[in-house]
Design an enzyme around this catalytic site. Structure first.
Site, short mmCIF file in Angstrom:
data_model
loop_
_atom_site.label_atom_id
_atom_site.label_comp_id
_atom_site.label_asym_id
_atom_site.label_seq_id
_atom_site.Cartn_x
_atom_site.Cartn_y
_atom_site.Cartn_z
N LEU A 205 89.71 78.51 19.01
CA LEU A 205 88.49 79.44 18.72
C LEU A 205 88.44 80.01 17.01
O LEU A 205 89.55 80.72 16.86
CB LEU A 205 88.28 81.12 19.52
CG LEU A 205 88.42 81.47 21.22
CD1 LEU A 205 89.24 82.56 21.53
CD2 LEU A 205 87.03 80.98 21.42
N HIS A 206 87.54 79.13 16.67
CA HIS A 206 87.55 80.22 15.01
C HIS A 206 85.65 80.01 14.39
O HIS A 206 85.94 80.87 13.62
CB HIS A 206 87.84 78.77 14.62
CG HIS A 206 87.39 77.64 13.67
ND1 HIS A 206 87.11 76.63 15.09
CD2 HIS A 206 86.82 76.78 12.71
CE1 HIS A 206 86.77 75.93 14.49
NE2 HIS A 206 86.31 75.90 13.13
N ARG A 207 84.99 79.90 15.73
CA ARG A 207 83.97 80.54 14.71
C ARG A 207 83.49 81.51 14.62
O ARG A 207 83.30 82.06 15.45
CB ARG A 207 82.45 79.90 15.92
CG ARG A 207 82.76 78.49 16.15
CD ARG A 207 81.38 77.75 15.20
NE ARG A 207 82.36 76.53 15.44
CZ ARG A 207 82.28 75.20 14.62
NH1 ARG A 207 81.74 76.39 13.23
NH2 ARG A 207 82.75 74.34 15.04
N ASP A 288 85.38 76.72 20.65
CA ASP A 288 84.17 76.06 20.12
C ASP A 288 84.18 75.99 19.04
O ASP A 288 83.34 75.42 17.30
CB ASP A 288 83.41 77.69 19.06
CG ASP A 288 84.54 78.41 18.92
OD1 ASP A 288 85.71 77.66 18.30
OD2 ASP A 288 84.97 79.88 18.21
#
Ligand code: UD1
Length: 373
Positions: A205-207, A288
Protein backbone atom coordinates in the site's frame (compact mmCIF):
# COMPACT_ATOMS: atom_id res chain seq x y z
CA UNK A 1 23.30 8.55 -30.82
CA UNK A 2 23.57 9.95 -27.32
CA UNK A 3 20.67 8.73 -25.14
CA UNK A 4 20.20 10.29 -21.72
CA UNK A 5 17.88 8.26 -19.48
CA UNK A 6 16.27 9.74 -16.37
CA UNK A 7 15.14 7.74 -13.34
CA UNK A 8 13.94 8.88 -9.93
CA UNK A 9 11.73 6.46 -8.04
CA UNK A 10 11.65 2.75 -7.33
CA UNK A 11 9.55 1.52 -10.29
CA UNK A 12 11.68 3.61 -12.69
CA UNK A 13 14.75 1.57 -11.77
CA UNK A 14 13.04 -1.69 -12.75
CA UNK A 15 11.94 -0.23 -16.10
CA UNK A 16 15.27 1.31 -17.05
CA UNK A 17 17.37 -1.80 -16.28
CA UNK A 18 16.48 -3.77 -19.45
CA UNK A 19 16.81 -0.61 -21.57
CA UNK A 20 20.31 0.14 -20.29
CA UNK A 21 21.28 -3.47 -20.78
CA UNK A 22 20.02 -3.38 -24.37
CA UNK A 23 21.76 -0.07 -25.10
CA UNK A 24 25.04 -1.53 -23.85
CA UNK A 25 24.87 -4.08 -26.70
CA UNK A 26 24.50 -1.37 -29.38
CA UNK A 27 27.77 0.24 -30.39
CA UNK A 28 25.87 3.11 -32.08
CA UNK A 29 24.56 4.30 -28.70
CA UNK A 30 26.28 6.32 -26.03
CA UNK A 31 24.21 6.01 -22.85
CA UNK A 32 24.12 8.57 -20.01
CA UNK A 33 22.14 7.90 -16.83
CA UNK A 34 20.68 10.57 -14.54
CA UNK A 35 19.17 9.71 -11.13
CA UNK A 36 17.04 12.58 -9.84
CA UNK A 37 17.26 11.34 -6.24
CA UNK A 38 13.46 11.38 -5.76
CA UNK A 39 13.97 8.07 -3.94
CA UNK A 40 17.19 7.95 -1.93
CA UNK A 41 16.97 5.43 0.95
CA UNK A 42 19.23 2.44 0.31
CA UNK A 43 16.21 0.11 0.32
CA UNK A 44 14.33 2.29 -2.17
CA UNK A 45 17.24 3.08 -4.49
CA UNK A 46 20.79 1.62 -4.19
CA UNK A 47 19.46 -1.88 -3.51
CA UNK A 48 17.55 -1.75 -6.80
CA UNK A 49 20.62 -0.60 -8.73
CA UNK A 50 22.53 -3.55 -7.32
CA UNK A 51 19.83 -6.20 -7.83
CA UNK A 52 19.16 -5.09 -11.39
CA UNK A 53 22.85 -4.55 -12.28
CA UNK A 54 22.21 -0.91 -13.17
CA UNK A 55 25.47 1.02 -13.54
CA UNK A 56 26.05 3.90 -11.14
CA UNK A 57 24.36 7.04 -12.48
CA UNK A 58 26.54 9.55 -14.29
CA UNK A 59 24.65 12.33 -12.47
CA UNK A 60 22.69 12.28 -9.20
CA UNK A 61 20.54 15.37 -8.75
CA UNK A 62 19.78 14.50 -5.08
CA UNK A 63 16.41 16.29 -5.07
CA UNK A 64 14.99 14.22 -2.19
CA UNK A 65 11.44 14.42 -0.85
CA UNK A 66 9.26 17.54 -1.06
CA UNK A 67 5.80 18.67 -2.11
CA UNK A 68 4.89 17.83 -5.70
CA UNK A 69 5.49 21.35 -6.97
CA UNK A 70 8.82 21.74 -5.24
CA UNK A 71 10.06 18.26 -6.13
CA UNK A 72 9.12 18.68 -9.81
CA UNK A 73 10.70 22.14 -9.87
CA UNK A 74 13.92 20.91 -8.21
CA UNK A 75 14.31 18.17 -10.82
CA UNK A 76 13.80 20.74 -13.58
CA UNK A 77 16.23 23.24 -12.10
CA UNK A 78 18.95 20.68 -11.51
CA UNK A 79 18.50 18.75 -14.78
CA UNK A 80 18.61 21.78 -17.07
CA UNK A 81 22.39 22.40 -16.82
CA UNK A 82 23.07 18.67 -17.17
CA UNK A 83 21.19 18.57 -20.48
CA UNK A 84 22.99 21.73 -21.60
CA UNK A 85 26.34 20.12 -20.93
CA UNK A 86 25.61 16.56 -22.18
CA UNK A 87 23.58 17.66 -25.26
CA UNK A 88 21.86 14.30 -25.78
CA UNK A 89 20.07 13.39 -29.01
CA UNK A 90 17.20 11.97 -27.01
CA UNK A 91 16.00 11.97 -23.41
CA UNK A 92 14.31 8.75 -22.34
CA UNK A 93 11.82 8.91 -19.46
CA UNK A 94 9.90 6.00 -17.98
CA UNK A 95 6.65 5.58 -16.05
CA UNK A 96 4.61 8.27 -14.36
CA UNK A 97 6.42 9.71 -11.36
CA UNK A 98 7.22 13.39 -10.77
CA UNK A 99 10.74 12.90 -12.11
CA UNK A 100 9.29 11.58 -15.40
CA UNK A 101 7.26 14.72 -16.07
CA UNK A 102 9.96 17.12 -14.85
CA UNK A 103 12.61 15.60 -17.11
CA UNK A 104 10.32 15.57 -20.14
CA UNK A 105 9.50 19.25 -19.64
CA UNK A 106 13.12 20.36 -19.37
CA UNK A 107 14.13 18.35 -22.42
CA UNK A 108 11.37 19.55 -24.79
CA UNK A 109 12.07 23.14 -23.80
CA UNK A 110 15.67 22.63 -24.93
CA UNK A 111 14.40 21.19 -28.22
CA UNK A 112 15.60 17.69 -27.34
CA UNK A 113 13.61 14.70 -28.58
CA UNK A 114 11.79 12.92 -25.73
CA UNK A 115 10.88 9.24 -25.61
CA UNK A 116 8.30 8.15 -23.04
CA UNK A 117 8.36 4.49 -22.06
CA UNK A 118 4.98 3.26 -20.74
CA UNK A 119 3.05 5.98 -22.57
CA UNK A 120 -0.72 6.11 -22.98
CA UNK A 121 -1.84 4.36 -19.78
CA UNK A 122 -4.90 6.13 -18.36
CA UNK A 123 -6.84 5.60 -15.13
CA UNK A 124 -9.15 8.51 -16.08
CA UNK A 125 -8.81 9.60 -12.46
CA UNK A 126 -7.25 13.06 -12.31
CA UNK A 127 -7.02 12.97 -8.52
CA UNK A 128 -4.05 10.59 -8.95
CA UNK A 129 -0.76 12.50 -9.25
CA UNK A 130 0.45 9.82 -11.65
CA UNK A 131 -2.46 10.45 -14.05
CA UNK A 132 -1.47 14.11 -14.35
CA UNK A 133 2.15 13.09 -14.91
CA UNK A 134 1.09 10.62 -17.61
CA UNK A 135 -1.19 13.08 -19.44
CA UNK A 136 1.32 15.91 -19.37
CA UNK A 137 4.32 13.77 -20.35
CA UNK A 138 2.48 12.19 -23.27
CA UNK A 139 1.30 15.60 -24.48
CA UNK A 140 4.89 16.77 -24.99
CA UNK A 141 6.86 13.58 -25.78
CA UNK A 142 7.92 12.83 -29.34
CA UNK A 143 8.12 9.03 -29.21
CA UNK A 144 5.43 7.26 -27.19
CA UNK A 145 6.22 3.65 -26.33
CA UNK A 146 3.08 1.73 -25.34
CA UNK A 147 3.09 -1.36 -23.16
CA UNK A 148 -0.44 -2.56 -23.87
CA UNK A 149 -3.16 -2.12 -26.50
CA UNK A 150 -5.36 0.14 -24.34
CA UNK A 151 -2.54 2.70 -24.31
CA UNK A 152 -2.41 2.80 -28.11
CA UNK A 153 -6.18 3.38 -28.22
CA UNK A 154 -6.01 6.12 -25.55
CA UNK A 155 -3.33 8.00 -27.45
CA UNK A 156 -5.28 7.70 -30.72
CA UNK A 157 -8.38 9.06 -28.94
CA UNK A 158 -6.32 12.00 -27.67
CA UNK A 159 -5.30 12.78 -31.24
CA UNK A 160 -1.64 11.75 -31.06
CA UNK A 161 -0.43 11.04 -34.60
CA UNK A 162 -0.06 7.27 -35.10
CA UNK A 163 3.54 7.58 -36.33
CA UNK A 164 4.61 8.81 -32.88
CA UNK A 165 3.07 5.83 -31.07
CA UNK A 166 5.00 2.57 -30.93
CA UNK A 167 3.43 -0.58 -29.49
CA UNK A 168 6.48 -2.31 -28.04
CA UNK A 169 5.37 -4.32 -24.99
CA UNK A 170 6.29 -4.07 -21.34
CA UNK A 171 9.83 -3.39 -20.10
CA UNK A 172 8.83 -4.30 -16.53
CA UNK A 173 8.20 -7.82 -17.81
CA UNK A 174 11.61 -7.78 -19.55
CA UNK A 175 13.14 -7.14 -16.11
CA UNK A 176 11.09 -9.90 -14.49
CA UNK A 177 12.16 -12.42 -17.12
CA UNK A 178 15.81 -11.34 -17.21
CA UNK A 179 16.20 -11.73 -13.45
CA UNK A 180 14.19 -14.96 -13.09
CA UNK A 181 17.16 -17.16 -12.04
CA UNK A 182 18.13 -14.54 -9.45
CA UNK A 183 14.73 -14.14 -7.80
CA UNK A 184 14.14 -17.86 -7.96
CA UNK A 185 17.30 -18.22 -5.87
CA UNK A 186 16.19 -15.57 -3.35
CA UNK A 187 16.65 -16.49 0.29
CA UNK A 188 13.75 -14.32 1.39
CA UNK A 189 11.63 -17.30 2.45
CA UNK A 190 14.23 -18.53 4.93
CA UNK A 191 15.12 -15.00 5.99
CA UNK A 192 11.52 -14.11 6.80
CA UNK A 193 10.74 -17.58 8.23
CA UNK A 194 8.18 -18.19 5.48
CA UNK A 195 9.50 -21.64 4.67
CA UNK A 196 7.58 -22.83 7.75
CA UNK A 197 4.30 -21.33 6.53
CA UNK A 198 2.13 -23.34 4.12
CA UNK A 199 0.38 -20.34 2.56
CA UNK A 200 0.60 -16.57 2.82
CA UNK A 201 -0.66 -13.44 1.11
CA UNK A 202 1.38 -10.33 0.23
CA UNK A 203 0.26 -6.72 0.67
CA UNK A 204 1.58 -3.39 -0.59
CA UNK A 205 0.00 0.00 0.00
CA UNK A 206 1.39 3.41 -0.81
CA UNK A 207 -1.13 5.43 -2.87
CA UNK A 208 -1.80 8.77 -1.16
CA UNK A 209 -5.56 8.16 -1.60
CA UNK A 210 -5.29 4.98 0.50
CA UNK A 211 -2.64 5.77 3.08
CA UNK A 212 -2.70 9.51 3.75
CA UNK A 213 -6.28 9.54 5.10
CA UNK A 214 -6.33 7.70 8.47
CA UNK A 215 -9.99 6.68 8.04
CA UNK A 216 -9.39 5.02 4.69
CA UNK A 217 -6.20 3.34 5.90
CA UNK A 218 -7.95 1.98 8.97
CA UNK A 219 -10.83 0.70 6.81
CA UNK A 220 -8.33 -1.15 4.60
CA UNK A 221 -6.44 -2.53 7.62
CA UNK A 222 -9.74 -3.73 9.10
CA UNK A 223 -10.47 -5.72 5.95
CA UNK A 224 -6.90 -7.05 5.80
CA UNK A 225 -7.25 -8.26 9.40
CA UNK A 226 -10.28 -10.26 8.38
CA UNK A 227 -8.32 -11.86 5.51
CA UNK A 228 -5.32 -12.40 7.82
CA UNK A 229 -7.45 -14.68 10.02
CA UNK A 230 -7.08 -17.20 7.19
CA UNK A 231 -3.51 -16.62 5.96
CA UNK A 232 -0.73 -14.39 7.28
CA UNK A 233 -0.36 -11.27 5.14
CA UNK A 234 3.24 -10.16 4.60
CA UNK A 235 3.36 -6.38 4.21
CA UNK A 236 6.67 -4.73 3.19
CA UNK A 237 6.03 -1.17 4.31
CA UNK A 238 6.77 1.81 2.02
CA UNK A 239 8.34 4.69 4.01
CA UNK A 240 5.34 6.88 3.21
CA UNK A 241 3.11 4.55 5.28
CA UNK A 242 5.38 3.79 8.19
CA UNK A 243 4.30 6.54 10.56
CA UNK A 244 0.64 6.02 9.71
CA UNK A 245 0.98 2.45 11.01
CA UNK A 246 2.09 3.60 14.46
CA UNK A 247 -0.31 2.07 16.97
CA UNK A 248 -2.01 -0.12 14.32
CA UNK A 249 -2.67 -3.76 15.15
CA UNK A 250 0.18 -5.19 13.07
CA UNK A 251 3.18 -7.35 13.92
CA UNK A 252 6.64 -6.18 12.88
CA UNK A 253 8.78 -9.09 11.82
CA UNK A 254 11.85 -9.56 13.97
CA UNK A 255 14.73 -11.96 13.50
CA UNK A 256 14.07 -13.63 16.85
CA UNK A 257 10.40 -14.43 16.24
CA UNK A 258 8.86 -16.90 13.77
CA UNK A 259 6.22 -15.56 11.36
CA UNK A 260 2.86 -15.84 13.13
CA UNK A 261 0.37 -18.14 11.39
CA UNK A 262 -2.22 -15.36 11.27
CA UNK A 263 -2.25 -11.58 11.19
CA UNK A 264 -0.69 -8.70 9.30
CA UNK A 265 3.09 -9.07 9.36
CA UNK A 266 5.06 -5.93 8.47
CA UNK A 267 8.64 -5.87 7.16
CA UNK A 268 10.99 -3.16 5.94
CA UNK A 269 10.73 -2.52 2.16
CA UNK A 270 12.20 -5.51 0.32
CA UNK A 271 14.72 -5.43 -2.49
CA UNK A 272 13.51 -6.18 -6.04
CA UNK A 273 14.58 -9.82 -6.14
CA UNK A 274 13.21 -10.68 -2.70
CA UNK A 275 9.97 -8.87 -3.41
CA UNK A 276 9.37 -10.65 -6.72
CA UNK A 277 10.21 -13.97 -5.02
CA UNK A 278 7.71 -13.17 -2.24
CA UNK A 279 4.98 -12.35 -4.76
CA UNK A 280 5.76 -15.36 -6.96
CA UNK A 281 4.77 -17.82 -4.22
CA UNK A 282 1.95 -15.81 -2.64
CA UNK A 283 -1.54 -17.30 -2.59
CA UNK A 284 -2.97 -13.84 -3.13
CA UNK A 285 -1.62 -10.28 -3.49
CA UNK A 286 -3.50 -7.21 -2.29
CA UNK A 287 -2.02 -3.99 -3.62
CA UNK A 288 -2.56 -0.46 -4.85
CA UNK A 289 0.60 -0.50 -6.98
CA UNK A 290 0.54 -0.33 -10.78
CA UNK A 291 3.56 -2.48 -11.60
CA UNK A 292 2.55 -5.29 -9.27
CA UNK A 293 -0.70 -5.76 -11.21
CA UNK A 294 1.52 -6.51 -14.23
CA UNK A 295 4.01 -8.74 -12.43
CA UNK A 296 1.27 -10.90 -10.87
CA UNK A 297 -0.29 -11.33 -14.31
CA UNK A 298 2.92 -12.90 -15.60
CA UNK A 299 3.55 -14.85 -12.38
CA UNK A 300 0.00 -16.28 -12.44
CA UNK A 301 -0.74 -15.03 -8.92
CA UNK A 302 -4.21 -13.63 -8.10
CA UNK A 303 -4.02 -9.87 -7.63
CA UNK A 304 -6.67 -7.76 -5.89
CA UNK A 305 -6.23 -4.08 -6.64
CA UNK A 306 -7.40 -1.86 -3.77
CA UNK A 307 -8.40 1.04 -6.00
CA UNK A 308 -11.48 2.08 -7.97
CA UNK A 309 -9.71 1.94 -11.33
CA UNK A 310 -6.63 0.72 -13.15
CA UNK A 311 -4.60 2.32 -15.91
CA UNK A 312 -3.48 -1.20 -16.85
CA UNK A 313 -6.68 -2.92 -18.06
CA UNK A 314 -4.75 -5.74 -19.80
CA UNK A 315 -4.04 -7.11 -16.31
CA UNK A 316 -7.80 -7.56 -15.83
CA UNK A 317 -8.88 -8.69 -19.30
CA UNK A 318 -5.84 -10.88 -19.95
CA UNK A 319 -4.35 -11.41 -16.52
CA UNK A 320 -5.03 -12.25 -12.89
CA UNK A 321 -6.07 -8.82 -11.62
CA UNK A 322 -9.40 -7.76 -10.13
CA UNK A 323 -10.02 -4.10 -9.32
CA UNK A 324 -12.07 -4.22 -6.12
CA UNK A 325 -11.88 -0.84 -4.36
CA UNK A 326 -11.56 -0.63 -0.58
CA UNK A 327 -14.98 -1.58 0.78
CA UNK A 328 -14.39 -4.06 3.60
CA UNK A 329 -16.84 -6.72 2.38
CA UNK A 330 -15.47 -6.61 -1.18
CA UNK A 331 -11.88 -7.04 -0.03
CA UNK A 332 -12.75 -9.93 2.27
CA UNK A 333 -15.03 -11.71 -0.23
CA UNK A 334 -12.59 -11.28 -3.11
CA UNK A 335 -9.67 -12.55 -1.02
CA UNK A 336 -11.59 -15.60 0.18
CA UNK A 337 -12.60 -16.34 -3.41
CA UNK A 338 -9.05 -15.90 -4.69
CA UNK A 339 -7.67 -18.21 -1.98
CA UNK A 340 -10.18 -20.90 -2.95
CA UNK A 341 -9.86 -20.51 -6.74
CA UNK A 342 -6.27 -20.11 -7.97
CA UNK A 343 -6.36 -18.62 -11.51
CA UNK A 344 -5.91 -20.88 -14.52
CA UNK A 345 -2.72 -20.27 -16.52
CA UNK A 346 -3.23 -17.88 -19.42
CA UNK A 347 -1.16 -16.53 -22.26
CA UNK A 348 0.65 -13.28 -21.47
CA UNK A 349 -0.74 -10.04 -22.91
CA UNK A 350 0.69 -9.30 -26.39
CA UNK A 351 4.40 -8.40 -26.44
CA UNK A 352 4.91 -9.01 -22.71
CA UNK A 353 7.59 -11.39 -23.92
CA UNK A 354 10.88 -10.02 -22.62
CA UNK A 355 11.82 -8.10 -25.80
CA UNK A 356 10.21 -4.68 -25.23
CA UNK A 357 13.53 -2.95 -24.57
CA UNK A 358 15.01 -4.32 -27.81
CA UNK A 359 11.99 -2.98 -29.74
CA UNK A 360 12.34 0.44 -28.12
CA UNK A 361 16.03 0.73 -28.95
CA UNK A 362 15.41 -0.56 -32.49
CA UNK A 363 12.78 2.16 -32.89
CA UNK A 364 15.15 4.86 -31.65
CA UNK A 365 17.75 3.69 -34.13
CA UNK A 366 15.15 3.57 -36.90
CA UNK A 367 15.53 -0.14 -37.55
CA UNK A 368 12.21 -1.43 -36.29
CA UNK A 369 9.25 -2.75 -38.26
CA UNK A 370 6.03 -1.63 -36.52
CA UNK A 371 3.74 -4.19 -34.83
CA UNK A 372 0.04 -3.33 -35.17
CA UNK A 373 -1.91 -3.02 -31.90
C1 UD1 B 1 6.38 7.79 -5.79
C2 UD1 B 1 5.56 8.06 -7.06
C3 UD1 B 1 4.56 6.94 -7.25
C4 UD1 B 1 5.26 5.60 -7.24
C5 UD1 B 1 6.06 5.46 -5.96
C6 UD1 B 1 6.81 4.16 -5.91
C7 UD1 B 1 5.11 10.42 -7.62
C8 UD1 B 1 4.06 11.47 -7.63
N1 UD1 B 1 4.80 9.30 -6.94
O1 UD1 B 1 5.47 7.82 -4.69
O2 UD1 B 1 3.93 7.12 -8.51
O3 UD1 B 1 4.29 4.59 -7.35
O4 UD1 B 1 7.00 6.54 -5.88
O5 UD1 B 1 7.39 3.94 -4.67
O6 UD1 B 1 6.15 10.60 -8.21
N2 UD1 B 1 10.50 8.51 1.35
C9 UD1 B 1 11.54 8.02 2.10
N3 UD1 B 1 12.63 7.52 1.44
C10 UD1 B 1 12.75 7.50 0.10
C11 UD1 B 1 11.69 8.02 -0.66
C12 UD1 B 1 10.58 8.51 -0.03
O7 UD1 B 1 11.48 8.00 3.32
O8 UD1 B 1 13.78 7.03 -0.42
C13 UD1 B 1 9.30 9.00 2.04
C14 UD1 B 1 9.33 10.49 2.31
O9 UD1 B 1 8.67 10.71 3.51
C15 UD1 B 1 8.51 11.06 1.18
C16 UD1 B 1 7.47 9.97 0.97
O10 UD1 B 1 8.16 8.75 1.23
O11 UD1 B 1 7.96 12.29 1.49
C17 UD1 B 1 6.88 9.96 -0.40
O12 UD1 B 1 7.92 9.87 -1.40
P1 UD1 B 1 7.63 10.41 -2.90
O13 UD1 B 1 8.75 10.05 -3.80
O14 UD1 B 1 7.24 11.84 -2.84
O15 UD1 B 1 6.33 9.63 -3.32
P2 UD1 B 1 5.99 8.07 -3.22
O16 UD1 B 1 4.83 7.93 -2.32
O17 UD1 B 1 7.21 7.25 -2.95
Amino acid sequence: MKVLSVVGARPNFVKIAPLLREMATRPQIESVLVHTGQHYDARMSDGFFEALAIPAPDYNLAVGSASHGRQTAEVMTRLEPVLESVQPDIVLVVGDVNSTLAAALVAVKQGIRVGHVEAGLRSFDRSMPEEINRLATDAIADDLFASEESAVLNLAREGVPAERVHFVGNVMIDALRLTRPLWQASRVFGNLGLDQIPRYGAVTLHRPANVDDPRRLSQILGALHEVARRVPLIFPVHPRVRTALTGADVTWLSASQPVPERGIVCTEPLGYLDFVALVSRAAVVLTDSGGIQEETTILGVPCLTLRENTERPATVTQGTNRVIGIARSRIVDAAIYALAHPPARRAAPPLWDGYAAARIIDTLLGVRVEVAA
